[in-house]
Design an enzyme around this catalytic site. Structure first.
Site, mmCIF file in Angstrom:
data_model
loop_
_atom_site.group_PDB
_atom_site.id
_atom_site.type_symbol
_atom_site.label_atom_id
_atom_site.label_comp_id
_atom_site.label_asym_id
_atom_site.label_seq_id
_atom_site.Cartn_x
_atom_site.Cartn_y
_atom_site.Cartn_z
ATOM 1 N N HIS A 23 -0.937 -10.698 -5.357
ATOM 2 C CA HIS A 23 0.470 -10.331 -5.145
ATOM 3 C C HIS A 23 1.416 -11.312 -5.831
ATOM 4 O O HIS A 23 2.410 -10.920 -6.440
ATOM 5 C CB HIS A 23 0.791 -10.295 -3.654
ATOM 6 N N ASP A 56 -3.499 -2.455 -5.038
ATOM 7 C CA ASP A 56 -2.471 -3.467 -4.765
ATOM 8 C C ASP A 56 -1.579 -3.696 -5.987
ATOM 9 O O ASP A 56 -0.355 -3.797 -5.863
ATOM 10 C CB ASP A 56 -3.129 -4.813 -4.411
ATOM 11 N N HIS A 85 -9.490 -1.748 -4.783
ATOM 12 C CA HIS A 85 -8.356 -2.129 -3.935
ATOM 13 C C HIS A 85 -7.408 -3.075 -4.672
ATOM 14 O O HIS A 85 -6.186 -3.010 -4.477
ATOM 15 C CB HIS A 85 -8.800 -2.746 -2.606
ATOM 16 N N HIS A 124 0.834 -1.210 0.000
ATOM 17 C CA HIS A 124 0.000 0.000 0.000
ATOM 18 C C HIS A 124 0.867 1.257 0.000
ATOM 19 O O HIS A 124 0.552 2.236 -0.669
ATOM 20 C CB HIS A 124 -0.960 0.007 1.195
HETATM 21 ZN ZN LIG Z 1 -3.949 -4.546 -0.335
#
Ligand SMILES: [Zn+2]
Length: 310
Positions: free
Chosen positions: A271, A248, A244, A81
């Protein structure tokens, strides 16, 4: 006389205190100006010998719940973040001094980091800003059928991200599940930066039983049971979930060390897949090049005009 598109750092240092999402540990964060061509460097100042961890795609060593960077035994969890806010505000060089092994979660979005960076003030530096320009498409895929995920980078004069999620959950179904965001519109702080991380109560219970998400709660995440959002104030954006995921992705991709000039598109990525995409790009030197703009008017629209609000 042309004006070059310059690198940026902070005018002065700024501090924040919070808790780590997973560790629940109290942590102090100090963001400091850094010289040109430093990149973003985390420094574990709590260790007997402070350890510097420069951010780059290979320094990412764990992506299971958050993006973790390591150097030897020293690590920093949940950098995405803060990295996202740095990319969104065009910060190239920054020292991040940290007193524990996890970046504070604050409100679960990038808003507090945006506020900190803007409050410290953004300074331009006497060095050309460098970008990684994608020149050939690169893609990674995982799974099949309803487990399929993919992420792709393609050539684009600017930085555009499009993301699709596919959650079947009563609280998510009715919200937008696709978002396209263009960095050149200079609306990161307003349109993306406030989107919070989200989780489900059943997962939170499982994570806690494993010593994770100890700092998580309604103050720093959208929390859902099997039917609805539990936060009293509801959502910040109608499509906060997928926003979001874009937030990310911006942070996950910025660990490559320079802003991208590319179109990123993804379906259910996360991720781990975002980091695989970067490694795939770096493994194909013919698919990218480093560029800078001696004449900022030649830069993609929006990057030159990316002026801090104050
Ligand atoms: Zn996040």
């Amino acid at each position: 006389m042309h004006r070059m598109l310059a690198q940026r750092t902070l005018k002065t240092l700024t501090k924040a205190v919070g808790v780590g999402l997973h560790s629940g540990q109290r942590v102090e964060l100090t963001l400091r100006p850094a010289p040109p061509n430093t990149g973003i460097v985390f420094r574990r100042v709590d260790l007997p010998e402070p350890v510097s961890i420069p951010v780059n795609a290979e320094a990412i060593t764990d992506t299971r719940l958050a993006s973790t960077i390591s150097s030897g035994q020293a690590k920093v969890l949940t950098i995405e973040h803060l990295m996202s806010a740095c990319c969104g505000l065009g910060i190239d060089n920054l020292y991040v001094d940290i007193t524990a092994e996890e970046v504070p979660i604050l409100d679960g979005s990038a808003a507090a980091f945006v506020y900190l960076l803007q409050s410290a003030g953004i300074a331009t530096q006497n060095a050309a800003k460098q970008f990684i320009r994608v020149t050939k498409p690169v893609e990674v895929r995982e799974g099949e059928g309803d487990k399929l995920k993919w992420a792709r980078l393609e050539p684009y004069h600017g930085y555009r991200l499009s993301f699709e999620i596919d959650f079947s959950h009563p609280a998510v179904d009715n919200t937008g599940q696709v978002v396209v965001f263009d960095m050149s519109e200079d609306v990161y702080a307003r349109d993306i930066g406030r989107a919070r991380t989200f989780g489900f109560t059943r997962d939170v219970e499982m994570l806690r039983a494993n010593g994770l998400a100890l700092g998580g709660g309604l103050d720093n995440a959208i929390v859902m049971d099997d039917y609805k959002v539990l936060n009293a104030d509801g959502l910040r954006y109608d499509d906060e979930f997928v926003k979001h995921k874009i937030l990310d992705a911006i942070g996950d991709l910025y660990v490559v060390g320079k802003p991208l000039l590319a179109a990123y598109s993804a379906f259910r990525s996360g991720h781990a897949l975002n980091n695989r995409l970067l490694r795939e790009l770096l493994a194909h030197p013919e698919a990218w090049e480093i560029v800078s703009f001696e004449d900022e008017s030649k830069a993609p629209k929006g990057f030159a005009a990316l002026q801090p609000a104050w």
